[in-house]
Structures are given as C-alpha cells and as structure tokens.
Design a protein around this motif. Structure first.
Motif, mmCIF file in Angstrom:
data_model
loop_
_atom_site.group_PDB
_atom_site.id
_atom_site.type_symbol
_atom_site.label_atom_id
_atom_site.label_comp_id
_atom_site.label_asym_id
_atom_site.label_seq_id
_atom_site.Cartn_x
_atom_site.Cartn_y
_atom_site.Cartn_z
ATOM 1 N N CYS A 136 0.825 -1.207 0.000
ATOM 2 C CA CYS A 136 0.000 0.000 0.000
ATOM 3 C C CYS A 136 0.859 1.257 0.000
ATOM 4 O O CYS A 136 1.952 1.273 0.571
ATOM 5 C CB CYS A 136 -0.924 0.010 1.215
ATOM 6 S SG CYS A 136 -2.003 -1.436 1.352
ATOM 7 N N ARG A 137 0.362 2.307 -0.622
ATOM 8 C CA ARG A 137 1.046 3.602 -0.647
ATOM 9 C C ARG A 137 0.022 4.694 -0.364
ATOM 10 O O ARG A 137 -1.160 4.563 -0.693
ATOM 11 C CB ARG A 137 1.693 3.858 -2.006
ATOM 12 C CG ARG A 137 0.683 3.880 -3.150
ATOM 13 C CD ARG A 137 1.311 4.218 -4.476
ATOM 14 N NE ARG A 137 0.281 4.251 -5.530
ATOM 15 C CZ ARG A 137 0.277 5.112 -6.535
ATOM 16 N NH1 ARG A 137 1.225 6.027 -6.634
ATOM 17 N NH2 ARG A 137 -0.682 5.075 -7.444
ATOM 18 N N SER A 138 0.455 5.758 0.236
ATOM 19 C CA SER A 138 -0.401 6.908 0.505
ATOM 20 C C SER A 138 -0.140 7.978 -0.532
ATOM 21 O O SER A 138 1.015 8.298 -0.828
ATOM 22 C CB SER A 138 -0.129 7.464 1.903
ATOM 23 O OG SER A 138 -0.525 6.537 2.886
ATOM 24 N N ILE A 139 -1.197 8.527 -1.085
ATOM 25 C CA ILE A 139 -1.085 9.572 -2.105
ATOM 26 C C ILE A 139 -2.171 10.611 -1.885
ATOM 27 O O ILE A 139 -3.068 10.419 -1.056
ATOM 28 C CB ILE A 139 -1.201 8.990 -3.529
ATOM 29 C CG1 ILE A 139 -2.528 8.282 -3.681
ATOM 30 C CG2 ILE A 139 -0.067 8.039 -3.858
ATOM 31 C CD1 ILE A 139 -2.792 7.815 -5.095
ATOM 32 N N ILE A 140 -2.075 11.707 -2.635
ATOM 33 C CA ILE A 140 -3.124 12.722 -2.631
ATOM 34 C C ILE A 140 -3.640 12.862 -4.052
ATOM 35 O O ILE A 140 -2.860 13.029 -4.993
ATOM 36 C CB ILE A 140 -2.605 14.072 -2.122
ATOM 37 C CG1 ILE A 140 -2.154 13.943 -0.668
ATOM 38 C CG2 ILE A 140 -3.677 15.147 -2.247
ATOM 39 C CD1 ILE A 140 -1.506 15.207 -0.114
ATOM 40 N N PHE A 141 -4.943 12.776 -4.215
ATOM 41 C CA PHE A 141 -5.574 12.974 -5.513
ATOM 42 C C PHE A 141 -6.621 14.068 -5.391
ATOM 43 O O PHE A 141 -7.557 13.956 -4.603
ATOM 44 C CB PHE A 141 -6.226 11.681 -6.001
ATOM 45 C CG PHE A 141 -6.993 11.822 -7.291
ATOM 46 C CD1 PHE A 141 -6.319 12.102 -8.472
ATOM 47 C CD2 PHE A 141 -8.370 11.681 -7.323
ATOM 48 C CE1 PHE A 141 -7.016 12.241 -9.663
ATOM 49 C CE2 PHE A 141 -9.062 11.813 -8.507
ATOM 50 C CZ PHE A 141 -8.389 12.092 -9.686
ATOM 51 N N GLU A 142 -6.426 15.152 -6.139
ATOM 52 C CA GLU A 142 -7.348 16.290 -6.098
ATOM 53 C C GLU A 142 -7.649 16.709 -4.654
ATOM 54 O O GLU A 142 -8.803 16.845 -4.245
ATOM 55 C CB GLU A 142 -8.639 15.954 -6.846
ATOM 56 C CG GLU A 142 -8.440 15.709 -8.340
ATOM 57 C CD GLU A 142 -9.740 15.390 -9.065
ATOM 58 O OE1 GLU A 142 -10.810 15.399 -8.414
ATOM 59 O OE2 GLU A 142 -9.698 15.130 -10.287
ATOM 60 N N ASP A 143 -6.583 16.872 -3.876
ATOM 61 C CA ASP A 143 -6.647 17.344 -2.488
ATOM 62 C C ASP A 143 -7.242 16.335 -1.500
ATOM 63 O O ASP A 143 -7.467 16.684 -0.333
ATOM 64 C CB ASP A 143 -7.434 18.663 -2.381
ATOM 65 C CG ASP A 143 -6.759 19.782 -3.157
ATOM 66 O OD1 ASP A 143 -5.523 19.862 -3.103
ATOM 67 O OD2 ASP A 143 -7.474 20.556 -3.829
ATOM 68 N N THR A 144 -7.478 15.116 -1.913
ATOM 69 C CA THR A 144 -8.012 14.100 -1.007
ATOM 70 C C THR A 144 -6.980 13.004 -0.787
ATOM 71 O O THR A 144 -6.479 12.418 -1.753
ATOM 72 C CB THR A 144 -9.303 13.483 -1.578
ATOM 73 O OG1 THR A 144 -10.286 14.499 -1.750
ATOM 74 C CG2 THR A 144 -9.860 12.416 -0.636
ATOM 75 N N PRO A 145 -6.629 12.716 0.469
ATOM 76 C CA PRO A 145 -5.665 11.643 0.740
ATOM 77 C C PRO A 145 -6.303 10.269 0.548
ATOM 78 O O PRO A 145 -7.419 10.005 1.013
ATOM 79 C CB PRO A 145 -5.270 11.882 2.201
ATOM 80 C CG PRO A 145 -6.453 12.577 2.797
ATOM 81 C CD PRO A 145 -7.057 13.412 1.705
ATOM 82 N N LEU A 146 -5.587 9.409 -0.138
ATOM 83 C CA LEU A 146 -6.040 8.047 -0.408
ATOM 84 C C LEU A 146 -4.940 7.069 -0.024
ATOM 85 O O LEU A 146 -3.764 7.416 -0.025
ATOM 86 C CB LEU A 146 -6.351 7.852 -1.898
ATOM 87 C CG LEU A 146 -7.276 8.847 -2.610
ATOM 88 C CD1 LEU A 146 -7.294 8.545 -4.104
ATOM 89 C CD2 LEU A 146 -8.682 8.772 -2.037
ATOM 90 N N THR A 147 -5.331 5.840 0.264
ATOM 91 C CA THR A 147 -4.380 4.743 0.348
ATOM 92 C C THR A 147 -4.690 3.783 -0.782
ATOM 93 O O THR A 147 -5.836 3.319 -0.910
ATOM 94 C CB THR A 147 -4.449 4.029 1.704
ATOM 95 O OG1 THR A 147 -4.072 4.956 2.741
ATOM 96 C CG2 THR A 147 -3.493 2.845 1.746
#
Length: 280
Positions: free
Chosen positions: A58-69
């Motif tokens: 798993c990796r943590s990212i930000i997409f369009e200002d929303t944090p996702l895993t």
C-alpha cells in the motif's frame, strides 16, 4: 454497509471518523499540481522504523486534495480470497477480530468488500473457497447496491476480474474461487457510471476495487471523505482501470500489517484478504 435498515441511519451521518493512517501522506501529488507546504516530519519511532523495513503493498497519495491509500495486488506475488467468518460460525464483523485469527506475516492487506445485512451476511453474490454462500442478486431497490449497473469482483487461479452484474450473469458459467457483489460500478468499460456526477455532495470514507489490463487488482480507500465522482476519476484517469467497483462507504476499513495500520469502526461484513504467496 448495513442494508437496508442501517442505510437510513447512515443518511444522517456526514462522514465517518478519519481512519488511523499507518503511513504518512506522500508529499508528491498524483494530479501533477505543486504540493502544499508540509510540517516537518517527526523522527520515526522504533516500531515505525521496523514496519518500514517490511515491504508494503500500500502507498499513501493525494488525488485532487483528497488523501487516499492505494493497495496493489499482483498475481505473481499475491492470492486473493474472501472471508466472512470462521467456518460454521458468525461473521467476524471487524478487522480486529479477523486479524486475531491470522498470521500477519502471511497477509499483505485486507479490506471490507461488499454490502451486507444487519447480521453481517452478504446481500449479493458471495463465494468463499469456491463455495457459494449467496446467489447473484439482480433485484431492483434503493441504496448504493441497487444503483445499477452494480457489479461483481471475482477470480480464480490468479486471474481477477471486475464485471457488471449483467455481464457476469451473461458470461460467467463456472464458479470462481472467490467473489463478492456490490454497487455501484464506478467505471464500466472505460466510462464512469452514467448516474455518477463529477463531484457530488455525498462525501464519505469510501473503498473500491478495480482490475487493470495487466490483471493487477487496485484496492483504494479514502483517508478523508470523498465523492463517488472523484473516486471514479481516480480509477479511470490515474490508474487507467476500465472496470472498477465500489465496495462500501462510511464503514470502509483497511488492515495493513506492514505499517501496523488496523482500522476500527462500525461492524462490517465480507472481507477481501490479499495473501502473500510463499517465496519460491
């Protein structure tokens, strides 16, 4: 999601509690924009340092200002199974209870995967260890599950697929090793679900799964409230996934042993288990 009784209760909730995050949100942004300034990262604890030495799917990212895993299952490295509860017993209802029954060294990650009734039993198609515990549900009704097209995530022998329910009914004749039905589909044959708006007002912690052209399964859970539209765009535009299925919202949970992340929350039902393959 408890269905249909608990669905009424969920309407009064604006979002579930933020889930504990075992990984820091990545500074890089997947949408190409400049990241906002971030506070200095504290020195890692001994536990965090040890966890970082274990490979995480798993990796943590930000997409369009929303944090996702974003958790990736690869056929050459992982096996996928569904689990509801100990054989002959009641469903686990939590990742905590599920985790207690597992050897964490064998688990890449686990995530709740499909909608269920008040007892935690699936309301749609569900196959565990090649045994069908619930038949395909083609009924009409209210709620996310019946926001058609809904769909099925299933697989056998390392071949994993997401199909709309109608496509599954028309094309799948042999029982898979695992399967779970949920809804709505987020992306269908490369197009976003026809009734999902760009960024609608419903914002919840949500999770989903999609399979790319290379046969890899992409599991995503938001770490902040997210709309259906934004989650669908992430699959379509960033992951290039042509078929993606919404799994649940407001009760979405992740267990990632590599980072000691073990989410808690409302009772759940079906669980997707991504297991490590033994080294050759």
């Amino acid at each position: 999601m408890r269905y249909p009784i608990a669905a009424l209760a969920l309407l009064v909730l604006t979002a579930c509690e933020a889930q504990p995050e075992g990984e820091p949100v990545a500074r890089a942004r997947i949408d190409g924009q400049e990241p906002a300034a971030a506070a200095p990262t504290p020195e890692p604890s001994a536990t965090a340092t040890l966890a970082s030495q274990v490979e995480s799917a798993c990796r943590s990212i930000i997409f369009e200002d929303t944090p996702l895993t974003h958790c990736l299952a690869v056929p050459s490295r992982h096996r996928i199974a569904m689990d509801l509860g100990p054989r002959g017993e009641a469903p686990y209802r939590s990742l905590t209870d599920f985790a207690r029954a597992q050897d964490p060294d064998t688990i890449a990650f686990a995530m709740n995967a499909g909608m269920y009734d008040d007892e935690g039993e699936p309301i749609g198609y569900f196959v565990e260890d090649s045994e069908r515990l619930q038949a395909l549900n083609t009924a009409d009704g209210e709620g996310n599950f019946h926001m058609k097209p809904n769909g099925v995530f299933y697989g056998s022998d390392g071949k994993w697929v997401v199909r709309s329910t109608d496509s599954f009914l028309a094309n799948v004749t042999e029982r898979p090793e695992f399967g779970t039905q949920s809804g709505p589909m987020l992306v269908v044959d490369g197009k976003i679900h026809p009734t999902i708006t760009h960024d609608g007002p419903s914002r919840l912690i949500r999770n989903a799964v999609g399979v790319d052209d290379n046969g890899r399964a992409h599991f995503v859970i938001s770490n902040a409230p997210i709309s259906f539209g934004k989650l669908a765009r992430f699959y379509k535009d960033e992951l290039d996934v042509k078929n993606a299925l919404f799994l649940d919202g407001n009760v979405s949970l992740l267990w990632n042993p590599a980072t000691d992340r073990l989410d808690t929350g409302a009772p759940i039902g079906p669980i997707a288990v991504i297991k490590k393959k033994a080294s050759e």
